[in-house]
Scaffold this motif. Sequence first.
Motif, PDB file in Angstrom:
ATOM      1  N   GLY A 290      -4.185  -9.114   0.866  1.00  0.00           N
ATOM      2  CA  GLY A 290      -3.453  -9.264   2.104  1.00  0.00           C
ATOM      3  C   GLY A 290      -2.445  -8.140   2.340  1.00  0.00           C
ATOM      4  N   LEU A 291      -2.004  -8.054   3.592  1.00  0.00           N
ATOM      5  CA  LEU A 291      -1.014  -7.042   3.945  1.00  0.00           C
ATOM      6  C   LEU A 291       0.305  -7.281   3.230  1.00  0.00           C
ATOM      7  CD1 LEU A 291      -1.624  -6.696   7.800  1.00  0.00           C
ATOM      8  CD2 LEU A 291      -2.382  -5.158   5.984  1.00  0.00           C
ATOM      9  N   ASP A 292       0.608  -8.541   2.900  1.00  0.00           N
ATOM     10  CA  ASP A 292       1.850  -8.812   2.174  1.00  0.00           C
ATOM     11  C   ASP A 292       1.792  -8.240   0.759  1.00  0.00           C
ATOM     12  OD1 ASP A 292      -0.093 -10.560   1.355  1.00  0.00           O
ATOM     13  OD2 ASP A 292       1.209 -12.318   1.286  1.00  0.00           O
ATOM     14  N   VAL A 293       0.601  -8.221   0.137  1.00  0.00           N
ATOM     15  CA  VAL A 293       0.445  -7.609  -1.184  1.00  0.00           C
ATOM     16  C   VAL A 293       0.626  -6.095  -1.079  1.00  0.00           C
ATOM     17  CG1 VAL A 293      -1.100  -7.274  -3.149  1.00  0.00           C
ATOM     18  CG2 VAL A 293      -1.093  -9.455  -1.920  1.00  0.00           C
ATOM     19  N   ILE A 294       0.045  -5.485  -0.040  1.00  0.00           N
ATOM     20  CA  ILE A 294       0.200  -4.046   0.171  1.00  0.00           C
ATOM     21  C   ILE A 294       1.670  -3.692   0.386  1.00  0.00           C
ATOM     22  CG2 ILE A 294      -0.382  -2.131   1.711  1.00  0.00           C
ATOM     23  CD1 ILE A 294      -3.061  -3.456   2.222  1.00  0.00           C
ATOM     24  N   ALA A 295       2.379  -4.508   1.177  1.00  0.00           N
ATOM     25  CA  ALA A 295       3.796  -4.248   1.427  1.00  0.00           C
ATOM     26  C   ALA A 295       4.603  -4.357   0.140  1.00  0.00           C
ATOM     27  CB  ALA A 295       4.333  -5.220   2.473  1.00  0.00           C
ATOM     28  N   LEU A 296       4.293  -5.341  -0.694  1.00  0.00           N
ATOM     29  CA  LEU A 296       5.011  -5.489  -1.962  1.00  0.00           C
ATOM     30  C   LEU A 296       4.785  -4.290  -2.866  1.00  0.00           C
ATOM     31  CD1 LEU A 296       6.655  -7.192  -3.993  1.00  0.00           C
ATOM     32  CD2 LEU A 296       4.484  -8.194  -4.751  1.00  0.00           C
ATOM     33  N   VAL A 297       3.546  -3.813  -2.966  1.00  0.00           N
ATOM     34  CA  VAL A 297       3.240  -2.642  -3.800  1.00  0.00           C
ATOM     35  C   VAL A 297       4.047  -1.431  -3.322  1.00  0.00           C
ATOM     36  CG1 VAL A 297       1.435  -0.990  -4.411  1.00  0.00           C
ATOM     37  CG2 VAL A 297       0.958  -3.434  -4.490  1.00  0.00           C
ATOM     38  N   GLY A 298       4.082  -1.212  -2.011  1.00  0.00           N
ATOM     39  CA  GLY A 298       4.816  -0.063  -1.490  1.00  0.00           C
ATOM     40  C   GLY A 298       6.308  -0.153  -1.723  1.00  0.00           C
TER      41      GLY A 298
ATOM     42  N   LYS B  82       7.476  -5.822   5.923  1.00  0.00           N
ATOM     43  CA  LYS B  82       6.774  -7.043   5.556  1.00  0.00           C
ATOM     44  C   LYS B  82       5.315  -6.907   5.981  1.00  0.00           C
ATOM     45  CE  LYS B  82      10.942  -9.860   5.935  1.00  0.00           C
ATOM     46  NZ  LYS B  82      11.580 -11.034   6.587  1.00  0.00           N
ATOM     47  N   GLY B  83       4.480  -7.795   5.458  1.00  0.00           N
ATOM     48  CA  GLY B  83       3.051  -7.687   5.689  1.00  0.00           C
ATOM     49  C   GLY B  83       2.650  -7.550   7.145  1.00  0.00           C
ATOM     50  N   PRO B  84       3.073  -8.470   8.042  1.00  0.00           N
ATOM     51  CA  PRO B  84       2.647  -8.382   9.440  1.00  0.00           C
ATOM     52  C   PRO B  84       3.070  -7.086  10.131  1.00  0.00           C
ATOM     53  CG  PRO B  84       3.530 -10.555   8.952  1.00  0.00           C
ATOM     54  CD  PRO B  84       3.816  -9.708   7.758  1.00  0.00           C
TER      55      PRO B  84
ATOM     56  N   GLU C  84      -7.105 -12.158  12.513  1.00  0.00           N
ATOM     57  CA  GLU C  84      -7.652 -11.639  11.253  1.00  0.00           C
ATOM     58  C   GLU C  84      -6.932 -10.374  10.806  1.00  0.00           C
ATOM     59  OE1 GLU C  84     -11.917 -10.020   9.402  1.00  0.00           O
ATOM     60  OE2 GLU C  84     -11.692 -10.442  11.556  1.00  0.00           O
ATOM     61  N   GLY C  85      -6.537  -9.521  11.759  1.00  0.00           N
ATOM     62  CA  GLY C  85      -5.864  -8.267  11.414  1.00  0.00           C
ATOM     63  C   GLY C  85      -4.509  -8.466  10.778  1.00  0.00           C
ATOM     64  N   GLY C  86      -3.889  -9.637  10.984  1.00  0.00           N
ATOM     65  CA  GLY C  86      -2.606  -9.908  10.359  1.00  0.00           C
ATOM     66  C   GLY C  86      -2.721 -10.380   8.921  1.00  0.00           C
TER      67      GLY C  86
END
Length: 532
Positions: free
Chosen positions: A84-92, A478-480, A73-75
């Motif tokens: 998702g973490l991939d969305v956060i990574a894209l924003v950054g 990347k997200g993970p 779940e944390g990934g």
Amino acid sequence: MARPSVASHGLLAETLLPTQRTCRLCHHSAHIAYYTHRTVMTLSGGYRLRLAVRRCQNPECLQYHRPYRPEEEGGWALPHGEYGLDVIALVGMLRYRQHHSLTELHQALRDRGISIGERTVLHLLARYEELVSVHLANQDRLHSILSQQEYVILALDGLRPDIGHEVLWVLRDSVSGEILLARPLLSECEADLVVLITEVQKMLPVPIRGVISDGQHSIRNAVASALPEIPHQLCHFHYLREAAKPVYEADRHAKKELKKQVRGVRPIERVVEKRNDDEAAIIRSYCSAVRSSLTDDGHPPLAAPGLTLHERLTLIVASLERGAKKRGFPTELECLHQLLTKGLTTTAALWPDVQAGYAWVHRAAHLLANAEQQAAKEVQENYLSLLDEMRQEVDTSEPLRKMIATFLKVTDSYRPGLFFCYDEPDLPRTNNDLEHLFGSTRYHERRATGRKQASPGLVVRGAVRIVASVASQRYHFKGPELQPCNLTQWRALRHQVENRHEARREQYRFRKAPAEYLVALEEKLSQRTMRS
């Protein structure tokens, strides 16, 4: 884990199971107690996650009936996060690599089919900064990088984004380029800096071979207290800028006086602005050269904008005179020639001292550059000879004597830390890399926010924003990779930043309504007194 399928409401359904089947504490069996659900929006679409939750069945265990959620779940997303973490990574990455503004970030996500509000984009950007800071501060990661080198060269400097607020202190390894610590402090005193340096020294797997910083006395004293046996190199750029300040000020004054005399170029251009003949084009070109010279500014300590202006105007006058010998002056060029000649003549007495002062500064800079790759002892001897020559300059004007006196005084203060860099490998002569890091962050912050001054976000979130900005230029996250290994550490960092946000909000509330703010404080104080 089940194969994804399309749910009836248009989201992909996925079931996650915990890999841990027994209690981590007592190793008793932990059965699936119930299922819970959450929705996560990712770059590949929306997902409806079905999460199996296990519980320890041993009544004697301290973890009895406490839930075990799926590790996977944390990934996907942060706790209670909808994206998702991939969305956060894209924003950054869009913010710190492509320097998108908030509006551009919002539109980029909408173009990818993600329904989101602008305020939520700001929240995701904040999470990116925190997650990157936690990732880079991981001790195992730092140890694996720094262990590959035999030592660390510590670069130390402070950034004050806004007057009257905290100073962001950054400690960075000049060899690997890794930021070792970034922390805001309310003061710049020696004791606080000693704590930071000691903390960094304890966490390093290799010794500190040298330190580079500017000449601030609190930094010098802190390094001497925390690292008494370590060579402390003082930045040559800061030294020359401070030592040459009177020379630069004299040059700037002379430039100002010269510019006062050279006013009247625009009327000459207006006379010929409607003409299209060759003579008019020549006149406009000469006027353009003058205006180009007037608007070109230099930067201390080595650039002399006044001398550069004087030299260029002298070249223009000489060019006009050579042209006049062949075919004579057009009326407009004769006016321009008279204007420039008057300015150069009026300010002629100001330039000899500036030229002599900058000659000394350039000689000093040449010796410190050490193009011959001499040892520290030889460079120091040559530099002391230069200083002796300057002391013997007694038959000079009063302004030049003051320039030399200031140069010698500043040199006496900096001299113990000027020459370590020639014998210590990888110890830089200047702290310009860290200065450039600060300048680049401020520039892109102003560019992305549209603010002329430092934004409140840089003041409040500087400890994580500087780290995220620098790291995003070096790594493509990347997200993970952003999944925090230690949620407690991430929550603690977020709590610290939120506390600084609240302090900023308190200042805003007082500025907005001072009387009401103080009345509320008085009520809290009286209630506290009554309880005691």
